[in-house]
Design an enzyme around this catalytic site. Structure first.
Site, PDB file in Angstrom:
ATOM      1  N   SER A   1     -22.152 157.110  -1.404  1.00  0.00           N
ATOM      2  CA  SER A   1     -21.674 157.928  -2.527  1.00  0.00           C
ATOM      3  C   SER A   1     -22.006 157.241  -3.848  1.00  0.00           C
ATOM      4  CB  SER A   1     -20.161 158.132  -2.418  1.00  0.00           C
ATOM      5  OG  SER A   1     -19.650 158.606  -3.658  1.00  0.00           O
TER       6      SER A   1
ATOM      7  N   HIS B   1     -24.777 160.486  -0.635  1.00  0.00           N
ATOM      8  CA  HIS B   1     -23.639 161.411  -0.645  1.00  0.00           C
ATOM      9  C   HIS B   1     -23.397 161.837  -2.099  1.00  0.00           C
ATOM     10  CE1 HIS B   1     -19.694 162.896   0.877  1.00  0.00           C
ATOM     11  NE2 HIS B   1     -19.223 162.504  -0.298  1.00  0.00           N
TER      12      HIS B   1
ATOM     13  N   ASP C   1     -21.169 163.869  -4.633  1.00  0.00           N
ATOM     14  CA  ASP C   1     -19.856 164.487  -4.851  1.00  0.00           C
ATOM     15  C   ASP C   1     -19.918 165.396  -6.065  1.00  0.00           C
ATOM     16  OD1 ASP C   1     -18.095 163.168  -2.853  1.00  0.00           O
ATOM     17  OD2 ASP C   1     -18.728 161.344  -3.903  1.00  0.00           O
TER      18      ASP C   1
ATOM     19  N   HIS D   1     -21.250 167.084  -1.056  1.00  0.00           N
ATOM     20  CA  HIS D   1     -19.807 167.306  -0.858  1.00  0.00           C
ATOM     21  C   HIS D   1     -19.263 168.106  -2.039  1.00  0.00           C
ATOM     22  CE1 HIS D   1     -15.575 165.227  -0.455  1.00  0.00           C
ATOM     23  NE2 HIS D   1     -15.527 166.513  -0.167  1.00  0.00           N
TER      24      HIS D   1
ATOM     25  N   GLY E   1     -11.276 163.119  -5.538  1.00  0.00           N
ATOM     26  CA  GLY E   1     -11.194 163.029  -6.999  1.00  0.00           C
ATOM     27  C   GLY E   1     -11.992 161.874  -7.565  1.00  0.00           C
TER      28      GLY E   1
ATOM     29  N   GLY F   1     -13.384 154.526  -5.259  1.00  0.00           N
ATOM     30  CA  GLY F   1     -12.633 153.289  -5.441  1.00  0.00           C
ATOM     31  C   GLY F   1     -11.170 153.344  -5.041  1.00  0.00           C
TER      32      GLY F   1
ATOM     33  N   ASP G   1     -14.787 160.055   4.778  1.00  0.00           N
ATOM     34  CA  ASP G   1     -15.129 159.826   3.367  1.00  0.00           C
ATOM     35  C   ASP G   1     -13.942 159.313   2.568  1.00  0.00           C
ATOM     36  OD1 ASP G   1     -16.197 159.938   0.803  1.00  0.00           O
ATOM     37  OD2 ASP G   1     -16.228 162.130   0.707  1.00  0.00           O
ATOM     38  N   GLY G   2     -14.091 158.084   2.052  1.00  0.00           N
ATOM     39  CA  GLY G   2     -13.106 157.546   1.119  1.00  0.00           C
ATOM     40  C   GLY G   2     -12.550 156.200   1.547  1.00  0.00           C
ATOM     41  N   GLY G   3     -12.730 155.212   0.685  1.00  0.00           N
ATOM     42  CA  GLY G   3     -12.139 153.895   0.938  1.00  0.00           C
ATOM     43  C   GLY G   3     -12.770 153.122   2.079  1.00  0.00           C
TER      44      GLY G   3
ATOM     45  N   SER H   1     -17.989 152.923  -3.674  1.00  0.00           N
ATOM     46  CA  SER H   1     -17.831 151.741  -4.527  1.00  0.00           C
ATOM     47  C   SER H   1     -18.101 150.438  -3.778  1.00  0.00           C
ATOM     48  CB  SER H   1     -16.427 151.731  -5.136  1.00  0.00           C
ATOM     49  OG  SER H   1     -15.458 151.898  -4.143  1.00  0.00           O
TER      50      SER H   1
HETATM   51  C1  DX5 Z   1     -13.853 161.207  -3.437  1.00  0.00           C
HETATM   52  C2  DX5 Z   1     -15.259 161.338  -2.952  1.00  0.00           C
HETATM   53  C3  DX5 Z   1     -15.768 160.177  -2.145  1.00  0.00           C
HETATM   54  C4  DX5 Z   1     -15.766 158.872  -2.881  1.00  0.00           C
HETATM   55  C5  DX5 Z   1     -16.155 157.738  -1.973  1.00  0.00           C
HETATM   56  O1  DX5 Z   1     -13.496 162.378  -4.100  1.00  0.00           O
HETATM   57  O2  DX5 Z   1     -15.382 162.475  -2.151  1.00  0.00           O
HETATM   58  O3  DX5 Z   1     -17.062 160.475  -1.658  1.00  0.00           O
HETATM   59  O4  DX5 Z   1     -16.617 158.892  -3.980  1.00  0.00           O
HETATM   60  O5  DX5 Z   1     -16.107 156.558  -2.708  1.00  0.00           O
HETATM   61  P1  DX5 Z   1     -15.352 155.248  -2.202  1.00  0.00           P
HETATM   62  O6  DX5 Z   1     -16.124 154.755  -1.016  1.00  0.00           O
HETATM   63  O7  DX5 Z   1     -15.423 154.336  -3.383  1.00  0.00           O
HETATM   64  O8  DX5 Z   1     -13.945 155.647  -1.832  1.00  0.00           O
HETATM   65 ZN    ZN Z   2     -17.280 162.701  -1.074  1.00  0.00          ZN
END
Ligand code: DX5
Ligand code: ZN
Length: 209
Positions: free
Chosen positions: A6, A29, A31, A62, A138, A141, A171-173, A193
């Site tokens: 992402s 990815h 967003d 996404h 949203g 990070g 997806d996320g963290g 991130s």
């Molecule tokens: C959140 C996004 C994710 C996010 C992932 O709204 O859909 O794709 O950017 O980033 P990290 O890996 O930093 O959580």
């Molecule tokens: Zn995403």
């Protein structure tokens, strides 16, 4: 296991995308947020459409918008492998899946951490991928929500039981620690991130595999 990077947290998209091109990452990815579905970090389509100029990598789109039809049409002109939209954002799920497929692109359904995974079951014969959010959509990070592991596991067991060939994307963290919680159940992991805040993208990508 595939990795989708992402770029939501990147300060300079063009620089990040060019650097990702030099790695073995499987997808970029993308967003998209416009504050109609959720509020968050907005990168306008006119900027995102340039990604394919900077990299030949396939895109994992996404959509976090309620204007799903409009943006499927726009993103379909890019180098998209998947276009994924949120099940919470529409009551026209079948129609939108068909629209994505008519462009020759794989269709995904995304679900928020709070949404019951049962809601995707009626569509599993029609879609190619389920994107399970492991943070609230949203921003990049944020911290991985541990309860998501159970959701991922539940879906994996159901897909196996029903012999369904739908992919699971999370997806996320995702970092080198949280990835270990889910990697045995998923086909793709999105990481933002953790990769793009580092000065060695390839090292971070390799640590996730
Ligand atoms: C959140 C996004 C994710 C996010 C992932 O709204 O859909 O794709 O950017 O980033 P990290 O890996 O930093 O959580
Ligand atoms: Zn995403």
């Amino acid at each position: 296991m595939k990795i989708s990077a992402s770029i939501l947290s990147s300060k300079k998209i063009d620089v990040a995308v060019k650097e990702l091109s030099l790695t073995d990452v499987d997808y970029i990815h993308v967003d998209f947020i416009d504050d109609t579905f959720i509020n968050g970090k907005k990168i306008p389509f006119r900027k995102l459409k340039k990604i394919s100029k900077y990299s030949p990598k396939r895109l994992d789109i996404h959509l976090m918008t309620s204007n799903i039809k409009k943006y499927i049409k726009k993103f379909a002109s890019l180098n998209a492998e998947y276009i994924t939209f949120h099940i919470e954002a529409t009551d026209k799920v079948e129609e939108l899946i068909e629209l994505i497929h008519n462009y020759g692109i794989h269709a995904g359904l995304a679900i928020n951490p709070e949404t019951d995974i049962e809601k995707v079951k009626p569509y599993l014969n029609d879609i190619d991928l389920v994107l399970i959010m492991s943070v609230n959509p949203g921003y990049g990070g944020q911290s991985f929500i541990p309860e998501t592991v159970e959701t991922v596991k539940t879906l994996r067991e159901y897909l196996n039981k029903e012999n369904l060939k739908v992919l699971i994307n999370v997806d996320g963290g995702i970092n080198n620690e949280t990835s270990n919680e889910v990697k045995k159940y998923v086909d793709i992991m999105v990481s933002g991130s953790y990769i793009t805040n580092s000065d060695n993208f390839q090292e971070k990508i390799s640590s996730l595999r």
